[in-house]
Design a protein around this motif. Structure first.
Motif, PDB file in Angstrom:
ATOM      1  N   VAL A 232     -28.337  19.051   5.011  1.00  0.00           N
ATOM      2  CA  VAL A 232     -29.697  19.448   4.658  1.00  0.00           C
ATOM      3  C   VAL A 232     -29.613  20.737   3.832  1.00  0.00           C
ATOM      4  N   TYR A 233     -30.249  20.741   2.699  1.00  0.00           N
ATOM      5  CA  TYR A 233     -30.281  21.912   1.822  1.00  0.00           C
ATOM      6  C   TYR A 233     -31.637  22.609   1.981  1.00  0.00           C
ATOM      7  N   ASN A 234     -31.717  23.814   1.397  1.00  0.00           N
ATOM      8  CA  ASN A 234     -33.004  24.513   1.524  1.00  0.00           C
ATOM      9  C   ASN A 234     -34.064  23.979   0.559  1.00  0.00           C
ATOM     10  N   LEU A 281     -25.850  15.527  13.429  1.00  0.00           N
ATOM     11  CA  LEU A 281     -25.163  16.077  12.252  1.00  0.00           C
ATOM     12  C   LEU A 281     -25.549  15.264  11.033  1.00  0.00           C
ATOM     13  N   ILE A 282     -25.852  15.951   9.931  1.00  0.00           N
ATOM     14  CA  ILE A 282     -26.120  15.231   8.677  1.00  0.00           C
ATOM     15  C   ILE A 282     -24.860  15.365   7.831  1.00  0.00           C
ATOM     16  N   ARG A 283     -24.255  14.247   7.445  1.00  0.00           N
ATOM     17  CA  ARG A 283     -22.967  14.311   6.740  1.00  0.00           C
ATOM     18  C   ARG A 283     -22.943  13.412   5.516  1.00  0.00           C
ATOM     19  N   GLY A 292     -21.094  19.333   7.129  1.00  0.00           N
ATOM     20  CA  GLY A 292     -22.463  18.843   7.331  1.00  0.00           C
ATOM     21  C   GLY A 292     -23.389  19.895   7.925  1.00  0.00           C
ATOM     22  N   THR A 293     -24.609  19.480   8.210  1.00  0.00           N
ATOM     23  CA  THR A 293     -25.600  20.388   8.821  1.00  0.00           C
ATOM     24  C   THR A 293     -25.831  19.952  10.264  1.00  0.00           C
ATOM     25  N   LEU A 294     -25.770  20.922  11.169  1.00  0.00           N
ATOM     26  CA  LEU A 294     -25.984  20.609  12.587  1.00  0.00           C
ATOM     27  C   LEU A 294     -27.434  20.866  12.956  1.00  0.00           C
ATOM     28  N   ILE A 295     -28.075  19.855  13.544  1.00  0.00           N
ATOM     29  CA  ILE A 295     -29.441  20.035  14.044  1.00  0.00           C
ATOM     30  C   ILE A 295     -29.368  20.025  15.567  1.00  0.00           C
TER      31      ILE A 295
END
Ligand code: ADP
Ligand code: ASP
Ligand code: MG
Length: 534
Positions: A232-234, A281-283, A292-295
């Motif tokens: 996930v990006y800003n 995780l988004i990968r 990746g991004t951890l939610i």
């Protein structure tokens, strides 16, 4: 066991299915894997278009043939490139599926309409093809696998095309699934069953939600959403240059970002995983080495205030106002009851403190229906002029700034709105959640992309951007351009990005959206420009 979900972007062709196999197998040997698959890329869009064209009595033959080619193309490539891959049974399955699809489409053409309960069956076809392809790939490498049909497990209610799962009822059904980690479990995303036993879908882009439901139902240790970006990006990295990858997001932040348009995650996904405290995780399937991004419940220490910006297109705003509104108890609840009875979801609400008006935004696709229902419901008030005619504004977008830490920071709203004014954007309405986790503004849709870019630049970049246009490029103008070109590096060192977007002489105008490359023969481009200078 982990749940891994692969979206259509990860399933574009035979080569991508094999990547998905590799990622799934390496996870399976470590923890056991339950794999949720979308349809191959573009297939659900094609199915949706086929339904529309058939119901409208148009000729859908070409589109149907293309779909046939895409599906059999994947099968052929796998047959050629994967040892032991047998496509005979699979080809029969795909052929049978396409024959049934054709029958449904012929039915739509005869009826001149496409009933939603049948459309749900048609739209989910791609996911079933996908899991059958994947199962054959695993068979070819000798990996035992089980296909879980959501129709037997995931109970949902609501619209045929946008249902909501009953996770606890579904969980009870999963007790007979062997999740010991021997077989790879494979489940088509996007599909569920209603109380009447009919197949329903979970809303477009809903396979993320399927993965979250499955993770909650089998008590997975993690839910990984594999897509075509590193996380996930800003801001949407495909729309905003310089969007920054986020390391962590809280469930609430991820929910706000996705609810307000970050397509990387379906908004309904967060509910089941947050409730069961399952990390997500988004990968990136194309770059599995990226972390990746951890939610999760953990907040990021890197990004403490604003986390991201997203925008929702295709919004319509309603304004219900009139002298009879003042002090009339229950007016807001009547308005929202009409929307809720019609299953219209409201994206944003504002009310003037004088109680004279209520404004709210809904998806444009629901606007005509919503207006009819409101006018019916308030016919008496409208005819007695207690209410003014209901105002409807189309072609709007909602731009939202999201971040848990926003409530501790001052001046963010001011910066947000001054950025919007810098982008020459007019705010039609503004809303801030009481959690202060997000601020949203409603603006003209045509300006949304620019607004997101300017807000992003102001919040996340320390670069000051100067957009220059040069009118008159004789010897002085030319020298100025040369200086600008020579000084780029030293300007950047001082965090200034000076871009020349347009050059004009007395006859012609050269405009370039990405900026004119001053090292290129811009004079030739200007002379060849077809745009006269006015
Ligand atoms: P999939 O087919 O894997 O489900 P989607 O197309 O549904 O993939 O979602 C991935 C896309 O989401 C990315 O390609 C990106 O353009 C878009 N996107 C929108 N906002 C964001 C964001 N904030 N961070 C990452 N991706 C985003
Ligand atoms: N295939 C479905 C869609 O395109 C579901 C998904 O991919 O998430 O909407
Ligand atoms: Mg998606």
């Amino acid at each position: 066991m982990k749940v891994l979900k692969f979206g259509g972007s990860s399933l574009a062709d035979a080569e991508r299915y094999l990547r998905v196999k590799d990622i799934s197998m390496s996870c399976h040997t470590e923890t056991g894997a339950a794999v949720v698959l979308s349809a191959p890329k573009g297939v659900t869009n094609a199915l949706s278009l086929l339904c529309e064209e058939a119901a409208a009595g148009k000729d859908y033959g070409e589109l149907f043939a293309k779909l046939n080619m895409v599906l059999f193309g994947i099968l052929d490539d796998l047959q050629k490139n994967v040892p032991n891959f047998t496509s005979t049974k699979l080809s029969e399955f795909v052929q049978k599926t396409l024959n049934e699809l054709n029958q449904h489409l012929e039915g739509f053409a005869l009826l001149q309409c496409a009933p939603e309960q049948v459309v749900a069956k048609v739209l989910s076809v791609g996911e079933y093809v996908s899991v059958n392809i994947f199962s054959e790939i695993l068979n070819a490498i000798g990996q035992s696998n089980t296909i879980i049909d959501p129709v037997d497990y995931i109970i949902a209610e609501g619209d045929y095309l946008d249902s909501i799962a009953d996770v606890s009822a579904s969980k009870a059904r999963f007790s007979d699934v062997d999740n010991s980690g021997k077989d790879v479990l494979i489940m088509p995303g996007f599909v569920a069953v209603n109380e009447a036993g009919e197949k329903v879908t979970l809303g477009r882009n809903g396979s993320d939600y399927s993965a979250a439901i499955l993770a909650a139902c089998i008590d997975a240790e993690c839910c990984e959403i594999w897509t075509d970006v590193d996380g996930v990006y800003n801001a949407d990295p495909n729309q905003v240059d310089g969007a920054v990858l986020l390391d962590k997001l809280t469930y609430q932040e991820a929910m706000e970002l996705s609810y307000f348009g970050a397509k990387v995650l379906h908004p309904k996904t967060i509910g089941p995983i947050a409730q069961h405290h399952i990390p997500c995780l988004i990968r990136n399937t194309l770059n599995p080495a990226a972390p990746g991004t951890l939610i999760s419940n953990e907040a990021s220490t890197k990004w403490t205030s604003v986390k991201g910006i997203s925008h929702l297109d295709d919004m319509t705003m309603f304004n219900v106002a009139g002298p009879g509104m003042k002090g009339m108890v229950g007016m807001a609840s009547r308005v929202f009851e009409v929307m809720s009875n019609a299953n219209v979801s409201i994206s944003l609400i504002t009310q003037s403190s004088s109680e004279y008006s209520i404004s709210f935004c809904i998806h444009s696709k629901d606007a005509d229906r919503a207006l009819d229902l409101l006018e019916d419901s308030f016919a008496l008030e409208l005819s007695n002029q207690l209410l003014d005619p209901i105002e409807v504004r189309h072609d709007l977008a909602i731009v939202t700034l999201v971040g848990d830490g926003m409530r501790h920071s001052k001046g963010l709203a001011a910066k947000f709105f001054s950025s919007l004014s810098q982008a020459r954007v007019n705010n039609v309405a503004i809303a801030q959640g009481s959690s202060e986790r997000s601020i949203s503004t409603v603006i003209e849709a045509a300006k949304a992309k620019k607004a997101v870019k300017v807000v992003h630049l102001n919040f996340f970049s320390n670069l000051h951007a100067i957009d220059a246009f040069l009118v008159g490029c004789g010897s002085v103008g030319k020298e100025l351009l040369e200086q600008i070109s020579r000084q780029q590096a030293s300007l950047l060192e001082r965090n200034i990005s000076l871009n020349v977007y347009g050059i004009a002489n007395s006859k012609k105008l050269l405009l370039q959206a990405g900026g004119v490359d001053l090292n290129s023969p811009w004079e030739d481009s200007l002379n060849q420009s077809e745009t006269p200078f006015s």
